[in-house]
Design a protein around this motif. Structure first.
Motif, PDB file in Angstrom:
ATOM      1  N   LEU A 163      49.310  49.342  31.427  1.00 33.66           N
ATOM      2  CA  LEU A 163      49.496  48.296  32.435  1.00 33.66           C
ATOM      3  C   LEU A 163      48.340  48.275  33.422  1.00 33.66           C
ATOM      4  N   GLY A 164      47.712  49.426  33.647  1.00 30.73           N
ATOM      5  CA  GLY A 164      46.610  49.497  34.604  1.00 30.73           C
ATOM      6  C   GLY A 164      45.437  48.613  34.232  1.00 30.73           C
ATOM      7  N   LEU A 165      45.194  48.440  32.931  1.00 32.49           N
ATOM      8  CA  LEU A 165      44.067  47.602  32.521  1.00 32.49           C
ATOM      9  C   LEU A 165      44.315  46.139  32.858  1.00 32.49           C
ATOM     10  N   ILE A 166      45.564  45.688  32.742  1.00 30.78           N
ATOM     11  CA  ILE A 166      45.895  44.326  33.160  1.00 30.78           C
ATOM     12  C   ILE A 166      45.801  44.229  34.678  1.00 30.78           C
ATOM     13  N   GLY A 167      46.244  45.282  35.363  1.00 30.99           N
ATOM     14  CA  GLY A 167      46.154  45.288  36.822  1.00 30.99           C
ATOM     15  C   GLY A 167      44.728  45.236  37.322  1.00 30.99           C
ATOM     16  N   VAL A 168      43.787  45.770  36.529  1.00 27.99           N
ATOM     17  CA  VAL A 168      42.374  45.688  36.902  1.00 27.99           C
ATOM     18  C   VAL A 168      41.945  44.238  37.026  1.00 27.99           C
ATOM     19  N   ASN A 169      42.371  43.401  36.078  1.00 30.10           N
ATOM     20  CA  ASN A 169      42.025  41.979  36.146  1.00 30.10           C
ATOM     21  C   ASN A 169      42.596  41.331  37.395  1.00 30.10           C
ATOM     22  N   GLN A 170      43.851  41.643  37.710  1.00 25.00           N
ATOM     23  CA  GLN A 170      44.453  41.089  38.924  1.00 25.00           C
ATOM     24  C   GLN A 170      43.673  41.517  40.161  1.00 25.00           C
ATOM     25  N   GLY A 171      43.333  42.803  40.233  1.00 25.88           N
ATOM     26  CA  GLY A 171      42.579  43.291  41.382  1.00 25.88           C
ATOM     27  C   GLY A 171      41.202  42.673  41.481  1.00 25.88           C
ATOM     28  N   LEU A 172      40.541  42.503  40.338  1.00 27.87           N
ATOM     29  CA  LEU A 172      39.211  41.882  40.344  1.00 27.87           C
ATOM     30  C   LEU A 172      39.274  40.445  40.834  1.00 27.87           C
ATOM     31  N   ILE A 173      40.287  39.714  40.391  1.00 26.17           N
ATOM     32  CA  ILE A 173      40.418  38.324  40.834  1.00 26.17           C
ATOM     33  C   ILE A 173      40.568  38.261  42.346  1.00 26.17           C
ATOM     34  N   LEU A 174      41.460  39.088  42.900  1.00 31.98           N
ATOM     35  CA  LEU A 174      41.686  39.062  44.344  1.00 31.98           C
ATOM     36  C   LEU A 174      40.443  39.516  45.105  1.00 31.98           C
TER      37      LEU A 174
ATOM     38  N   LEU B 219      34.464  42.939  30.131  1.00 31.76           N
ATOM     39  CA  LEU B 219      33.506  44.029  29.920  1.00 31.76           C
ATOM     40  C   LEU B 219      34.194  45.391  30.044  1.00 31.76           C
ATOM     41  N   ILE B 220      35.138  45.490  30.994  1.00 35.60           N
ATOM     42  CA  ILE B 220      35.866  46.762  31.141  1.00 35.60           C
ATOM     43  C   ILE B 220      36.725  47.029  29.910  1.00 35.60           C
ATOM     44  N   LEU B 221      37.393  45.985  29.404  1.00 40.29           N
ATOM     45  CA  LEU B 221      38.196  46.141  28.190  1.00 40.29           C
ATOM     46  C   LEU B 221      37.307  46.559  27.006  1.00 40.29           C
ATOM     47  N   TRP B 222      36.140  45.930  26.903  1.00 45.46           N
ATOM     48  CA  TRP B 222      35.226  46.262  25.813  1.00 45.46           C
ATOM     49  C   TRP B 222      34.729  47.705  25.931  1.00 45.46           C
TER      50      TRP B 222
ATOM     51  N   PRO C  64      37.469  29.096  41.759  1.00 48.73           N
ATOM     52  CA  PRO C  64      37.388  29.076  40.284  1.00 48.73           C
ATOM     53  C   PRO C  64      36.242  29.921  39.735  1.00 48.73           C
ATOM     54  N   ILE C  65      35.094  29.883  40.422  1.00 48.28           N
ATOM     55  CA  ILE C  65      33.971  30.716  39.981  1.00 48.28           C
ATOM     56  C   ILE C  65      34.339  32.195  40.061  1.00 48.28           C
ATOM     57  N   ALA C  66      35.035  32.571  41.140  1.00 52.45           N
ATOM     58  CA  ALA C  66      35.443  33.967  41.304  1.00 52.45           C
ATOM     59  C   ALA C  66      36.417  34.389  40.205  1.00 52.45           C
ATOM     60  N   VAL C  67      37.358  33.514  39.841  1.00 52.90           N
ATOM     61  CA  VAL C  67      38.313  33.835  38.775  1.00 52.90           C
ATOM     62  C   VAL C  67      37.575  34.013  37.452  1.00 52.90           C
ATOM     63  N   LEU C  68      36.635  33.106  37.156  1.00 54.05           N
ATOM     64  CA  LEU C  68      35.862  33.207  35.918  1.00 54.05           C
ATOM     65  C   LEU C  68      35.050  34.500  35.890  1.00 54.05           C
ATOM     66  N   ALA C  69      34.424  34.830  37.013  1.00 53.25           N
ATOM     67  CA  ALA C  69      33.647  36.074  37.079  1.00 53.25           C
ATOM     68  C   ALA C  69      34.540  37.292  36.883  1.00 53.25           C
ATOM     69  N   ALA C  70      35.754  37.245  37.456  1.00 50.42           N
ATOM     70  CA  ALA C  70      36.679  38.367  37.296  1.00 50.42           C
ATOM     71  C   ALA C  70      37.087  38.539  35.835  1.00 50.42           C
ATOM     72  N   LEU C  71      37.317  37.434  35.141  1.00 52.08           N
ATOM     73  CA  LEU C  71      37.676  37.527  33.724  1.00 52.08           C
ATOM     74  C   LEU C  71      36.525  38.099  32.901  1.00 52.08           C
ATOM     75  N   ILE C  72      35.289  37.724  33.244  1.00 50.71           N
ATOM     76  CA  ILE C  72      34.133  38.257  32.516  1.00 50.71           C
ATOM     77  C   ILE C  72      33.989  39.759  32.756  1.00 50.71           C
TER      78      ILE C  72
END
Length: 392
Positions: A334-345, A37-40, A25-33
């Motif tokens: 779509l790549g920006l959404i894929g970034v989140n998926q990759g960060l989570i993994l 930042l990448i989206l911003w 869960p900590i890793a998922v939260l960190a990936a979303l943060i």
């Protein structure tokens, strides 16, 4: 002269009990943060994007139904991965096992489409299990008798399985190919099972595929098997130390084959679900490019291979996939959404290391047996790879 402090990894001799479950869960939260930042940084409002992702995945009309549909194959392939990975046997072949399970299930559905839904569903599930189990038995037997790496053999079989599907539909007039019309002869396609054999859907406003419910049932059963049966105890002992398992009288070779076949059978059910729930016929191109098996490994890793956790993880990954498809466009590639998926993994994988090792700054690593063991584990030595040898 300025000297930088030494930084190295040191194995945690007694990790806190809460650390392992808390890290994903900590890793998922960190990936979303980080993703925010990448989206911003790309000129987009991360809060608005995340709100839109939640809406298109869960709260909009039909959104939750689409998420459960996307999660259905991931639940089953995630469970297939969790079974073997918990024993530290690396079955990378769920993709191929799903395809062969779909071949067997499609044949059963075509043959029994007039026998009633209960009969056709039961036989399709059994046929899918047989197909996936047989495909998984090949690398298992090669591992036991020839000491080959199951990583390589299962991976190579993933390339062979779609060739079989393409041969059955595009290169021969097989039992699976539709030849009833002139158009089907010119543009090959698989036979469609009759509507009476389509698997049911449940729910009122939210459509829940039967395969998803079946995945939940399997997750509960596998949890009971792993925690409360002799078979599960043998799996845990062999995962910790195959040598200790052999001294305890466990037939590790037979256990490895059983675990691989069970994993392949669950992946085969995912193939049966593709026929019964969704496509209703064998579609080689869709199955080849869907990569459900590889995504299932990531789904299982997100929850440290816990069967019940796989269900939650599959919904999360299914929601991310749906959000990416629904929101993609000029304003949000779509790549920006894929970034989140990759960060989570990526961060979940890193959390596995963090749960077992700690970063030490400014002092030398401990010497002695503990340090040797940590070093052996970190270098990928025998202490962390009980499945790479010693099968009897």
């Amino acid at each position: 002269m300025l000297r930088l402090p030494e930084i190295h990894f040191e194995k945690r001799l007694k990790p806190p009990r809460w650390l392992g479950p808390a890290m994903p869960p900590i890793a998922v939260l960190a990936a979303l943060i980080i993703g925010g930042l990448i989206l911003w940084a790309s000129g987009r409002d991360p809060i608005d994007i995340y709100q839109r992702m939640v809406r298109v995945s869960f709260t909009n009309p039909g959104a939750l139904s689409a998420t459960l549909v996307a999660a259905t194959p991931l639940v089953l392939t995630g469970l297939a991965a969790a079974i073997t990975f918990r024993m530290k046997v690396w079955n990378i072949g769920a993709d191929g096992q799903l395809m062969i399970g779909a071949v067997f299930a499609s044949a059963a559905g075509i043959a029994l489409d007039e026998q009633g839904l209960a009969v056709s569903m039961t036989v399709m599930i059994i046929a899918g299990m047989v197909g996936g189990g047989l495909w998984a038995a090949i690398p298992a037997l090669l591992r036991v008798y020839l000491n080959t790496s199951e990583v390589l053999t299962t991976l190579m079989l993933n390339y062979i399985a779609p060739l079989i599907l393409f041969y059955l539909i595009f290169s021969t007039t097989s039992y699976w190919r539709d030849l009833t019309t002139e158009g089907a002869r010119v543009f090959p396609r698989g036979k469609t099972i009759l509507e009476g054999a389509f698997w049911p859907e449940y729910g009122g406003g939210v459509v829940v595929p039967f395969g998803f419910i079946l995945g939940i049932v399997l997750a509960v059963l596998l949890t009971v098997v792993v925690r409360s049966t002799r078979f599960g105890f043998q799996m845990r002992v062999s995962a910790d130390s195959p040598t200790a398992g052999r001294y305890a009288g466990i037939r590790t070779a037979r256990l490895l084959v059983l675990v691989m076949v069970l994993s392949g059978a669950v992946a085969g059910i995912a193939g049966a679900s593709q026929i019964g729930d969704f496509s209703h016929r064998l579609e080689p191109k869709i199955l080849q490019f869907a990569v459900f098996g590889y995504t299932g490994i990531a789904v299982a890793a997100l929850v440290r291979y816990h069967p019940l956790g796989v269900v939650v993880s599959a919904i999360l990954v299914g929601a991310l996939s749906n959000a990416g498809l629904a929101l993609q466009g000029p304003e949000l590639p779509l790549g920006l959404i894929g970034v989140n998926q990759g960060l989570i993994l990526l961060l979940v994988a890193a959390s596995e290391v963090s749960a077992r090792y700690k970063v030490v700054v400014g002092r030398r690593p401990r010497t002695g047996h503990g340090a040797q063991q940590a070093g052996g584990d970190l270098d990928g030595g025998p202490a962390e790879e009980p499945a790479s040898g010693g099968v009897s």
